[in-house]
Design a protein around this motif. Structure first.
Motif, PDB file in Angstrom:
ATOM      1  N   SER A 103      69.441  -5.023  28.272  1.00 48.45           N
ATOM      2  CA  SER A 103      69.459  -6.054  29.315  1.00 48.45           C
ATOM      3  C   SER A 103      68.190  -6.905  29.269  1.00 48.45           C
ATOM      4  O   SER A 103      68.213  -8.097  29.604  1.00 48.45           O
ATOM      5  N   ASP A 104      67.070  -6.297  28.844  1.00 51.91           N
ATOM      6  CA  ASP A 104      65.813  -7.041  28.724  1.00 51.91           C
ATOM      7  C   ASP A 104      65.908  -8.138  27.661  1.00 51.91           C
ATOM      8  O   ASP A 104      65.264  -9.191  27.776  1.00 51.91           O
ATOM      9  N   ILE A 105      66.687  -7.881  26.623  1.00 52.66           N
ATOM     10  CA  ILE A 105      66.829  -8.840  25.534  1.00 52.66           C
ATOM     11  C   ILE A 105      67.336 -10.177  26.063  1.00 52.66           C
ATOM     12  O   ILE A 105      66.775 -11.240  25.767  1.00 52.66           O
ATOM     13  N   TYR A 106      68.392 -10.123  26.875  1.00 57.13           N
ATOM     14  CA  TYR A 106      68.991 -11.355  27.379  1.00 57.13           C
ATOM     15  C   TYR A 106      68.149 -11.976  28.495  1.00 57.13           C
ATOM     16  O   TYR A 106      68.185 -13.191  28.689  1.00 57.13           O
ATOM     17  N   LYS A 107      67.365 -11.140  29.185  1.00 57.33           N
ATOM     18  CA  LYS A 107      66.430 -11.666  30.186  1.00 57.33           C
ATOM     19  C   LYS A 107      65.363 -12.521  29.505  1.00 57.33           C
ATOM     20  O   LYS A 107      65.053 -13.641  29.950  1.00 57.33           O
ATOM     21  N   ILE A 108      64.803 -12.018  28.409  1.00 58.27           N
ATOM     22  CA  ILE A 108      63.785 -12.771  27.671  1.00 58.27           C
ATOM     23  C   ILE A 108      64.393 -14.029  27.070  1.00 58.27           C
ATOM     24  O   ILE A 108      63.766 -15.097  27.052  1.00 58.27           O
ATOM     25  N   PHE A 109      65.609 -13.899  26.569  1.00 56.80           N
ATOM     26  CA  PHE A 109      66.315 -15.060  26.023  1.00 56.80           C
ATOM     27  C   PHE A 109      66.400 -16.185  27.061  1.00 56.80           C
ATOM     28  O   PHE A 109      66.098 -17.347  26.773  1.00 56.80           O
ATOM     29  N   GLU A 110      66.780 -15.833  28.277  1.00 55.26           N
ATOM     30  CA  GLU A 110      66.906 -16.835  29.345  1.00 55.26           C
ATOM     31  C   GLU A 110      65.538 -17.439  29.691  1.00 55.26           C
ATOM     32  O   GLU A 110      65.414 -18.662  29.874  1.00 55.26           O
ATOM     33  N   LEU A 111      64.518 -16.595  29.773  1.00 53.75           N
ATOM     34  CA  LEU A 111      63.195 -17.071  30.176  1.00 53.75           C
ATOM     35  C   LEU A 111      62.581 -18.010  29.146  1.00 53.75           C
ATOM     36  O   LEU A 111      62.012 -19.041  29.495  1.00 53.75           O
ATOM     37  N   ILE A 112      62.685 -17.653  27.873  1.00 54.09           N
ATOM     38  CA  ILE A 112      62.024 -18.458  26.841  1.00 54.09           C
ATOM     39  C   ILE A 112      62.783 -19.752  26.578  1.00 54.09           C
ATOM     40  O   ILE A 112      62.187 -20.808  26.363  1.00 54.09           O
ATOM     41  N   THR A 113      64.111 -19.716  26.605  1.00 51.97           N
ATOM     42  CA  THR A 113      64.885 -20.928  26.307  1.00 51.97           C
ATOM     43  C   THR A 113      64.978 -21.878  27.498  1.00 51.97           C
ATOM     44  O   THR A 113      65.390 -23.025  27.328  1.00 51.97           O
ATOM     45  N   SER A 114      64.598 -21.430  28.679  1.00 50.06           N
ATOM     46  CA  SER A 114      64.625 -22.312  29.850  1.00 50.06           C
ATOM     47  C   SER A 114      63.367 -23.160  29.957  1.00 50.06           C
ATOM     48  O   SER A 114      63.293 -24.062  30.802  1.00 50.06           O
ATOM     49  N   GLN A 115      62.363 -22.894  29.117  1.00 48.52           N
ATOM     50  CA  GLN A 115      61.127 -23.673  29.163  1.00 48.52           C
ATOM     51  C   GLN A 115      61.378 -25.068  28.602  1.00 48.52           C
ATOM     52  O   GLN A 115      62.048 -25.237  27.577  1.00 48.52           O
ATOM     53  N   SER A 116      60.832 -26.069  29.266  1.00 41.32           N
ATOM     54  CA  SER A 116      61.202 -27.463  29.017  1.00 41.32           C
ATOM     55  C   SER A 116      60.832 -27.965  27.622  1.00 41.32           C
ATOM     56  O   SER A 116      61.478 -28.872  27.101  1.00 41.32           O
ATOM     57  N   ASP A 117      59.807 -27.395  27.009  1.00 37.91           N
ATOM     58  CA  ASP A 117      59.392 -27.898  25.704  1.00 37.91           C
ATOM     59  C   ASP A 117      59.918 -27.052  24.541  1.00 37.91           C
ATOM     60  O   ASP A 117      59.493 -27.229  23.399  1.00 37.91           O
ATOM     61  N   ILE A 118      60.857 -26.158  24.835  1.00 39.98           N
ATOM     62  CA  ILE A 118      61.499 -25.384  23.777  1.00 39.98           C
ATOM     63  C   ILE A 118      62.946 -25.847  23.640  1.00 39.98           C
ATOM     64  O   ILE A 118      63.694 -25.891  24.618  1.00 39.98           O
ATOM     65  N   THR A 119      63.324 -26.193  22.423  1.00 40.40           N
ATOM     66  CA  THR A 119      64.693 -26.611  22.132  1.00 40.40           C
ATOM     67  C   THR A 119      65.395 -25.494  21.370  1.00 40.40           C
ATOM     68  O   THR A 119      64.930 -25.067  20.306  1.00 40.40           O
ATOM     69  N   LEU A 120      66.502 -25.015  21.911  1.00 41.25           N
ATOM     70  CA  LEU A 120      67.282 -23.968  21.246  1.00 41.25           C
ATOM     71  C   LEU A 120      68.195 -24.623  20.215  1.00 41.25           C
ATOM     72  O   LEU A 120      69.051 -25.440  20.546  1.00 41.25           O
ATOM     73  N   LEU A 121      68.015 -24.248  18.944  1.00 43.23           N
ATOM     74  CA  LEU A 121      68.810 -24.829  17.858  1.00 43.23           C
ATOM     75  C   LEU A 121      69.999 -23.955  17.477  1.00 43.23           C
ATOM     76  O   LEU A 121      71.072 -24.466  17.151  1.00 43.23           O
ATOM     77  N   LYS A 122      69.791 -22.631  17.502  1.00 40.69           N
ATOM     78  CA  LYS A 122      70.857 -21.743  17.030  1.00 40.69           C
ATOM     79  C   LYS A 122      70.672 -20.356  17.628  1.00 40.69           C
ATOM     80  O   LYS A 122      69.544 -19.913  17.854  1.00 40.69           O
ATOM     81  N   VAL A 123      71.780 -19.678  17.881  1.00 48.34           N
ATOM     82  CA  VAL A 123      71.761 -18.291  18.350  1.00 48.34           C
ATOM     83  C   VAL A 123      72.677 -17.461  17.459  1.00 48.34           C
ATOM     84  O   VAL A 123      73.814 -17.853  17.188  1.00 48.34           O
ATOM     85  N   LYS A 124      72.178 -16.327  16.992  1.00 50.31           N
ATOM     86  CA  LYS A 124      73.005 -15.348  16.286  1.00 50.31           C
ATOM     87  C   LYS A 124      72.889 -14.029  17.036  1.00 50.31           C
ATOM     88  O   LYS A 124      71.834 -13.392  17.030  1.00 50.31           O
ATOM     89  N   ASP A 125      73.963 -13.647  17.701  1.00 50.11           N
ATOM     90  CA  ASP A 125      73.946 -12.429  18.512  1.00 50.11           C
ATOM     91  C   ASP A 125      74.530 -11.274  17.714  1.00 50.11           C
ATOM     92  O   ASP A 125      75.750 -11.057  17.696  1.00 50.11           O
ATOM     93  N   TYR A 126      73.643 -10.527  17.051  1.00 51.51           N
ATOM     94  CA  TYR A 126      74.073  -9.370  16.279  1.00 51.51           C
ATOM     95  C   TYR A 126      74.145  -8.112  17.147  1.00 51.51           C
ATOM     96  O   TYR A 126      74.317  -7.008  16.607  1.00 51.51           O
ATOM     97  N   ILE A 127      74.002  -8.276  18.446  1.00 45.89           N
ATOM     98  CA  ILE A 127      74.206  -7.144  19.363  1.00 45.89           C
ATOM     99  C   ILE A 127      75.669  -7.087  19.765  1.00 45.89           C
ATOM    100  O   ILE A 127      76.322  -6.048  19.677  1.00 45.89           O
ATOM    101  N   LYS A 128      76.195  -8.230  20.181  1.00 48.08           N
ATOM    102  CA  LYS A 128      77.622  -8.299  20.524  1.00 48.08           C
ATOM    103  C   LYS A 128      78.492  -8.264  19.269  1.00 48.08           C
ATOM    104  O   LYS A 128      79.619  -7.770  19.315  1.00 48.08           O
ATOM    105  N   SER A 129      77.968  -8.789  18.164  1.00 48.38           N
ATOM    106  CA  SER A 129      78.707  -8.787  16.892  1.00 48.38           C
ATOM    107  C   SER A 129      77.779  -8.260  15.801  1.00 48.38           C
ATOM    108  O   SER A 129      77.176  -9.048  15.059  1.00 48.38           O
ATOM    109  N   PRO A 130      77.632  -6.932  15.685  1.00 51.47           N
ATOM    110  CA  PRO A 130      76.696  -6.359  14.694  1.00 51.47           C
ATOM    111  C   PRO A 130      77.111  -6.700  13.264  1.00 51.47           C
ATOM    112  O   PRO A 130      78.280  -6.966  12.982  1.00 51.47           O
ATOM    113  N   LYS A 131      76.115  -6.663  12.371  1.00 53.27           N
ATOM    114  CA  LYS A 131      76.416  -6.811  10.951  1.00 53.27           C
ATOM    115  C   LYS A 131      77.189  -5.584  10.475  1.00 53.27           C
ATOM    116  O   LYS A 131      77.138  -4.523  11.108  1.00 53.27           O
ATOM    117  N   PRO A 132      77.920  -5.701   9.363  1.00 53.44           N
ATOM    118  CA  PRO A 132      78.714  -4.557   8.869  1.00 53.44           C
ATOM    119  C   PRO A 132      77.898  -3.284   8.651  1.00 53.44           C
ATOM    120  O   PRO A 132      78.425  -2.175   8.802  1.00 53.44           O
TER     121      PRO A 132
END
Length: 217
Positions: A103-132
Motif C-alpha cells: 500500500s505504501d508503494i501506491y501512496k508514494i506514487f500519488e505523492l511524487i506524481t502530484s508535484q507540479s514540476d514532475i511530469t509522469l511519462l509512463k507507468v509499468k505496474d509489475y505488481i498488478k501484472s508481474p513479469k513471467p
C-alpha cells in the motif's frame, strides 16, 4: 569516472565531440537525479516528523555507466550519440524507493506524481501484472526540469518503487543472472519463481497484519 569516460571515448567514431556532449548530458542526469532524490528525501523527513507511519524504508540512486549506455544503444541498433542516449534510453538516471508494505508503494506514487514540476511519462505496474519470472515492482518514468544558467532542460528519471521483500528477491534474481552468462538452469528459474510467489504471499500477509494493528491505535 575518468577511466570510464576514457573507455567510452574509445567506443565511438567521433570521440572529441561526443565526449563533451556526453559529459554535459551526465551533468544534466546527475542534477535531475538529485532533484527527484531531494523530493523523496523531503517526503521521508516529513513522514518521520509529522505522521505515525513512514512509508519509505530507504532510497537508492544510480547513474548508468558509460559502458552500459553504449552497450544498450548498440543492442537497440542506434548510433552512439548524445541525442540517441537522451531519446532512446529512459533509465540512465534511476532511483529506487524501498517500502514496508504494498500500500505504501501506491501512496508514494500519488505523492511524487502530484508535484507540479514532475511530469509522469509512463507507468509499468509489475505488481498488478508481474513479469513471467515473478518480478514485481512499480516503475515510473518521470520528467523533471533542470534549471541551468541559460535555460531549463527537461530530463528523464526512472523511479522504481517496491517493498523490502520484492527488493530482496530482485537482488537475488540479478545475482543469479550475473553468475550465469547465459540463461540459468531451468530448475533455478523454477525455484526463483516459487520464491517470488512466496514473497508476494508474505507481502500480503504483512499488509493484512499491519492493517489489523492499526485498528488498535
Amino acid at each position: 569516472m575518468v577511466s570510464e569516460l576514457d573507455n567510452f571515448s574509445r567506443e565511438i567514431s567521433n570521440p572529441s565531440t561526443i565526449f563533451n556532449e556526453f559529459k554535459h548530458l551526465m551533468l544534466l542526469y546527475n542534477c535531475a537525479l538529485r532533484e527527484v532524490d531531494t523530493k523523496l528525501t523531503i517526503l521521508n523527513d516529513e513522514f518521520q516528523v509529522i505522521h505515525d507511519h513512514n512509508p519509505i524504508e530507504h532510497i537508492k540512486s544510480r547513474i548508468k555507466t558509460p559502458e552500459s549506455i553504449v552497450k544498450k544503444l548498440k543492442r537497440k541498433g542506434f548510433e552512439i550519440t548524445a541525442e540517441n542516449m537522451k531519446t532512446h534510453i529512459s533509465d540512465i538516471a534511476g532511483i529506487r524507493v524501498i517500502c514496508s508494505f504494498t500500500s505504501d508503494i501506491y501512496k508514494i506514487f500519488e505523492l511524487i506524481t502530484s508535484q507540479s514540476d514532475i511530469t509522469l511519462l509512463k507507468v509499468k505496474d509489475y505488481i498488478k501484472s508481474p513479469k513471467p519470472n515473478g518480478y514485481r515492482s512499480l516503475h515510473l518514468l518521470v520528467e523533471v526540469p533542470v534549471f541551468l544558467s541559460e535555460k531549463t532542460e527537461p530530463m528523464k528519471v526512472e523511479i522504481q518503487i517496491r517493498t523490502v521483500a520484492m527488493d530482496f528477491w530482485a537482488s537475488l534474481e540479478h545475482k543469479i543472472h550475473y553468475k550465469f552468462e547465459k540463461t540459468p538452469p531451468q530448475y533455478i528459474l523454477d525455484n526463483l519463481k516459487l520464491c517470488a510467489d512466496t514473497v508476494n504471499a508474505l507481502d500480503a500477509e504483512m499488509l493484512m497484519l499491519n492493517e489489523e494493528i492499526q485498528k488498535y491505535k
